[in-house]
Motif scaffolding. Structure first.
Motif, PDB file in Angstrom:
ATOM      1  N   ASP A 197      36.228  -0.458  20.822  1.00 45.68           N
ATOM      2  CA  ASP A 197      36.709  -1.775  20.365  1.00 45.68           C
ATOM      3  C   ASP A 197      38.241  -1.564  19.652  1.00 45.68           C
ATOM      4  O   ASP A 197      38.279  -1.987  18.379  1.00 45.68           O
ATOM      5  CB  ASP A 197      35.839  -2.585  19.712  1.00 45.68           C
ATOM      6  N   HIS A 230      39.044   3.757  12.504  1.00 42.20           N
ATOM      7  CA  HIS A 230      37.769   4.302  12.746  1.00 42.20           C
ATOM      8  C   HIS A 230      37.951   5.767  13.368  1.00 42.20           C
ATOM      9  O   HIS A 230      37.390   6.494  14.013  1.00 42.20           O
ATOM     10  CB  HIS A 230      37.074   3.778  14.184  1.00 42.20           C
ATOM     11  N   TYR A 273      31.653   7.253  17.568  1.00 43.45           N
ATOM     12  CA  TYR A 273      31.674   5.671  17.523  1.00 43.45           C
ATOM     13  C   TYR A 273      30.570   5.304  18.502  1.00 43.45           C
ATOM     14  O   TYR A 273      30.842   6.025  19.693  1.00 43.45           O
ATOM     15  CB  TYR A 273      33.022   5.259  17.839  1.00 43.45           C
ATOM     16  N   ASN A 307      30.170   5.816  13.100  1.00 42.70           N
ATOM     17  CA  ASN A 307      29.943   4.147  12.958  1.00 42.70           C
ATOM     18  C   ASN A 307      29.157   3.656  14.236  1.00 42.70           C
ATOM     19  O   ASN A 307      29.316   3.954  15.408  1.00 42.70           O
ATOM     20  CB  ASN A 307      31.745   3.693  13.401  1.00 42.70           C
ATOM     21  N   GLU A 308      28.315   2.964  13.745  1.00 42.32           N
ATOM     22  CA  GLU A 308      27.194   2.253  14.604  1.00 42.32           C
ATOM     23  C   GLU A 308      26.764   2.991  15.772  1.00 42.32           C
ATOM     24  O   GLU A 308      26.981   2.998  17.089  1.00 42.32           O
ATOM     25  CB  GLU A 308      27.970   1.074  15.341  1.00 42.32           C
ATOM     26  N   TYR A 318      27.631 -12.723  15.613  1.00 48.61           N
ATOM     27  CA  TYR A 318      27.033 -12.212  16.728  1.00 48.61           C
ATOM     28  C   TYR A 318      25.487 -12.726  16.897  1.00 48.61           C
ATOM     29  O   TYR A 318      24.806 -12.291  17.751  1.00 48.61           O
ATOM     30  CB  TYR A 318      27.061 -10.526  16.856  1.00 48.61           C
ATOM     31  N   GLU A 373      31.026  -3.836   7.277  1.00 48.42           N
ATOM     32  CA  GLU A 373      31.694  -4.853   7.896  1.00 48.42           C
ATOM     33  C   GLU A 373      30.829  -6.038   7.947  1.00 48.42           C
ATOM     34  O   GLU A 373      29.545  -6.112   8.034  1.00 48.42           O
ATOM     35  CB  GLU A 373      31.466  -4.357   9.412  1.00 48.42           C
ATOM     36  N   TRP A 390      35.217  -6.666   7.946  1.00 53.66           N
ATOM     37  CA  TRP A 390      36.083  -6.551   9.119  1.00 53.66           C
ATOM     38  C   TRP A 390      36.947  -7.815   9.451  1.00 53.66           C
ATOM     39  O   TRP A 390      36.357  -8.627   9.872  1.00 53.66           O
ATOM     40  CB  TRP A 390      35.086  -6.021  10.141  1.00 53.66           C
ATOM     41  N   ASN A 415      41.492  -8.599  19.019  1.00 57.67           N
ATOM     42  CA  ASN A 415      40.013  -8.879  18.225  1.00 57.67           C
ATOM     43  C   ASN A 415      40.753  -9.755  16.794  1.00 57.67           C
ATOM     44  O   ASN A 415      41.511  -9.314  16.143  1.00 57.67           O
ATOM     45  CB  ASN A 415      39.407  -7.311  17.538  1.00 57.67           C
ATOM     46  N   LYS A 449      39.129 -10.718  14.257  1.00 56.46           N
ATOM     47  CA  LYS A 449      38.432 -10.944  13.156  1.00 56.46           C
ATOM     48  C   LYS A 449      39.374 -10.705  11.834  1.00 56.46           C
ATOM     49  O   LYS A 449      38.667 -10.617  10.643  1.00 56.46           O
ATOM     50  CB  LYS A 449      37.411 -10.120  13.129  1.00 56.46           C
TER      51      LYS A 449
HETATM   52  C1  GCB Z   1      31.747  -3.604  14.862  1.00 56.05           C
HETATM   53  C2  GCB Z   1      32.609  -2.278  15.108  1.00 56.05           C
HETATM   54  C3  GCB Z   1      33.941  -2.493  15.056  1.00 56.05           C
HETATM   55  C4  GCB Z   1      34.265  -3.811  15.982  1.00 56.05           C
HETATM   56  C5  GCB Z   1      33.634  -4.854  15.492  1.00 56.05           C
HETATM   57  C6  GCB Z   1      33.769  -6.346  16.268  1.00 56.05           C
HETATM   58  O1  GCB Z   1      30.718  -3.368  14.406  1.00 56.05           O
HETATM   59  O2  GCB Z   1      32.552  -1.383  14.195  1.00 56.05           O
HETATM   60  O3  GCB Z   1      34.883  -1.510  15.674  1.00 56.05           O
HETATM   61  O4  GCB Z   1      35.572  -4.062  16.153  1.00 56.05           O
HETATM   62  O5  GCB Z   1      32.142  -4.761  15.389  1.00 56.05           O
HETATM   63  O6  GCB Z   1      34.760  -6.871  16.112  1.00 56.05           O
HETATM   64  O7  GCB Z   1      32.840  -6.761  17.064  1.00 56.05           O
END
Ligand code: GCB
Length: 604
Positions: A193, A360, A385, A423-424, A487, A511, A556, A576, A578
């Motif tokens: 992402d 990341h 990732y 990560n995740e 989410y 996050e 995040w 993104n 966020k």
């Molecule tokens: C996450 C990821 C991050 C994404 C974020 C999102 O969990 O670690 O890389 O950008 O969510 O915005 O969905």
């Protein structure tokens, strides 16, 4: 022997052989990481480079996909008017280095493939050893000097270098084939992402070194709180050499002797003032060999855990953090100069942070140096990732190499508190053994930092989320990515969420967050509005307040960043959303909510 057993044996033997050869390749790739290039004499090769866009890799392969002897790396020139050479760097595009290609030319915005870069330079009038040093090229590259292949490199965020002392001519053509195609087996893999910015995204220079020089060194605190460490020479004359180490402020003036491997250890008999975010003390350090000095700014701290607490210099600390991608505010594209990083880090300071999560992938070295000067602890990670190919030995070697490079480059940066290995990542046997090996590698390379990973694989029972990912056993600090109110669930449901930790270890909420377009107004029920995002923060922060094993947070994210996953044209525009701040520096409502929360945390 049955056929099945025979096949299994064959596969195992093949894996062992492949692993062995890959290790060899990566070992070679990892050699010669030179510490602290900022302090070395050098000539910059930054600036405009010539560039040929080559999606079919015509510069490397002929029409039957055979390797060309006279590929673009030869920089062939017409000698006669009837010669046919179907490329010409002199009449090609121009791209800035450092820089991603995507934001330099509109037609390269979505481009993923090969671009050939060329820089012509005159031989520097300097004796001694000369090394071409690349701070980062995304993702894969081949480097040629005057038609000769110097080597290959993979991994978009780590430095690499080539000794060219005996290869320079009066006029030199340095040519790179840079390829940012996403690959299943790569690190990161095909799905992630963030924007897949391609190119020579970080600086390039020629380092001027003595034939024998101080290649690497490491500082740390001993058990009794005194500086100690080691240094290593490289060259023809490394044994029994005198190296002078001084730290004036500590009255340290040591004459060291290297052993037959060019290695010397040192310990200093005084107690330095310790680095903290409120007092980011750095000492001027000088290391000298035969009149040539490498100067650095070194700080000292300890970071440990005690049950569910993180201790900085033996004192409990709450990490008031924020996640950051390496994207340039106002400019867009990759961060290429320290001033851009300074803007990002100043925003983190304004937010009240004492901690940043550099997501990341390893960011520029200058960012980490700035962070520690500004009193920010750092979480640094490699791009292991989501769904990388955990079963693939070459993927493992790649990840380990990137980990090695990150730690080698930044081991002297006192600001670094945590190394993150992933990560995740999904809970599977293959992933556990993959990440377990990475954790062991970190322990072998650096036992002065904490090891973490951002997990999103906890189980839940009603309102309760249970941190039970088996990776929790391996790491020191548990990072949790959770997007309550974005989410899943509605924001107002988040404050009732309860967390349980199967491990007696600190947790960082690595996050939380939600998206908003700066300036978009509405009610707390209207997704993408600043009000909605602010509500996500409000209730998530209430949730955090109830977690007694919480040792920090890095929501995040600081600033909106580009990602091709974000396709709402009227809102996301490839971003993104966020961020607490837009890509143009506009703070959103949620910024002030987190700022207030951190203000209270600071006073507690
Ligand atoms: C996450 C990821 C991050 C994404 C974020 C999102 O969990 O670690 O890389 O950008 O969510 O915005 O969905």
């Amino acid at each position: 022997m049955s056929n099945i057993m025979y096949n299994k044996l064959k596969v195992n033997i093949l894996t062992i052989i492949t692993t062995f050869f890959l290790q060899l390749v990566y070992d070679l790739q990892g050699q010669g990481l030179i510490q602290n290039i900022q302090a070395r004499d050098k000539m910059s090769l930054d600036g405009l480079w010539e560039a040929i866009v080559d999606p079919l890799e015509n510069g490397l392969y002929n029409h039957s996909l055979g390797l060309r002897k006279n590929g673009y790396f030869m920089n062939e020139q017409m000698k006669n008017p009837y010669d046919r050479i179907e490329y010409d760097f002199d009449h090609s595009y121009r791209l800035n280095v450092p820089g991603d290609w995507n934001t330099q030319m509109e037609k390269l915005y979505y481009y993923e493939g090969t671009i050939w870069y060329k820089k012509t330079f005159q031989k520097p009038e300097r004796g001694g050893r000369k090394v071409i040093y690349f701070e980062g090229v995304n993702y894969k590259c081949k480097v040629y000097l005057n038609g000769e292949l110097l080597g290959d490199h993979i991994g978009g965020f780590s430095p690499f270098s080539f000794d060219v002392t005996n290869k320079l001519q009066e006029t030199n053509d340095l040519i790179l084939k840079v390829d940012n195609k996403r690959l299943r087996e790569a690190v990161p893999t095909i799905n992630f992402d963030w924007w897949n910015y391609g190119g020579i995204t970080r600086s390039v220079s020629i380092l001027f070194l003595d034939q024998t020089f101080i290649e690497d060194y490491s500082f740390r605190l001993s058990e009794s709180g005194q500086p100690e460490g080691w240094l290593r020479l490289k060259g023809d004359d490394i044994a029994n050499r005198e190296v002078v180490l001084t730290i004036d402020e500590l009255n340290a003036d040591l004459q060291l002797r290297t052993d037959e491997n060019g290695y010397a250890e040192f310990s200093i008999r005084s107690k330095p003032e310790l680095w903290t975010p409120d007092n980011p003390k750095l000492y001027e350090v000088s290391l000298g060999l035969a009149g040539l000095f490498v100067e650095d700014r070194i700080g000292f701290k300890t970071i440990q855990t005690d049950g569910t607490q993180i201790l900085l210099n033996d004192q409990p600390v709450f990490l008031r953090g924020i996640s950051i991608h390496e994207e340039a505010p106002f400019w867009g594209g990759r961060v290429t100069v320290p001033e851009q990083a300074r803007v990002l880090l100043s925003w983190a300071k304004e937010l009240g942070c004492n901690f940043i999560r550099l997501a990341h992938y390893p960011h520029n070295e200058f960012t980490i140096r700035l962070a520690e000067e500004m009193g920010l602890l750092v979480w640094s990670e490699i791009p292991v990732y989501w769904t990388i190919d955990y079963d693939n030995p070459s993927t493992y070697q790649n990840a380990e190499q990137q980990l090695f490079d990150m730690i080698s480059r930044d081991k002297n940066r006192v600001g670094i508190a945590l190394w993150s290995v992933a990560n995740e990542t999904p809970v599977t046997e293959a992933r556990l053994s993959f990440l377990g090996r990475l954790v062991d590698k970190v322990k072998e390379l650096d036992d002065t930092r904490l090891i973490t990973a951002a997990l999103n694989t906890q189980s839940s029972e009603g309102n309760k989320t249970i941190i039970d990912d088996p990776l929790g056993e391996y790491i020191d600090v548990i990072g949790i990515n959770s997007y309550c109110g974005w989410y899943g669930s509605r924001p107002y449901e988040c404050s009732d969420k309860v967390w349980e930790n199967l491990y007696n270890k600190p947790m960082i909420m690595s996050e939380i967050g939600g998206g908003a377009l700066a300036g978009m107004r509405g009610t707390v029920d209207d997704r993408w509005t600043e009000e909605y995002q602010a509500d996500v923060y409000k209730y998530n922060l209430e949730m955090l307040d109830e977690i007694d094993f919480l040792a920090g947070a890095s929501p995040w994210i600081l600033m909106d960043f580009r990602s091709p996953r974000r396709n709402l044209r009227h809102i996301q525009k490839d971003y993104n959303r966020k961020g607490l701040i837009s890509e143009n520096g506009i703070r959103k409502k949620a910024f002030y909510i987190l700022q207030e929360y951190y203000d209270q945390k600071r006073k507690q």
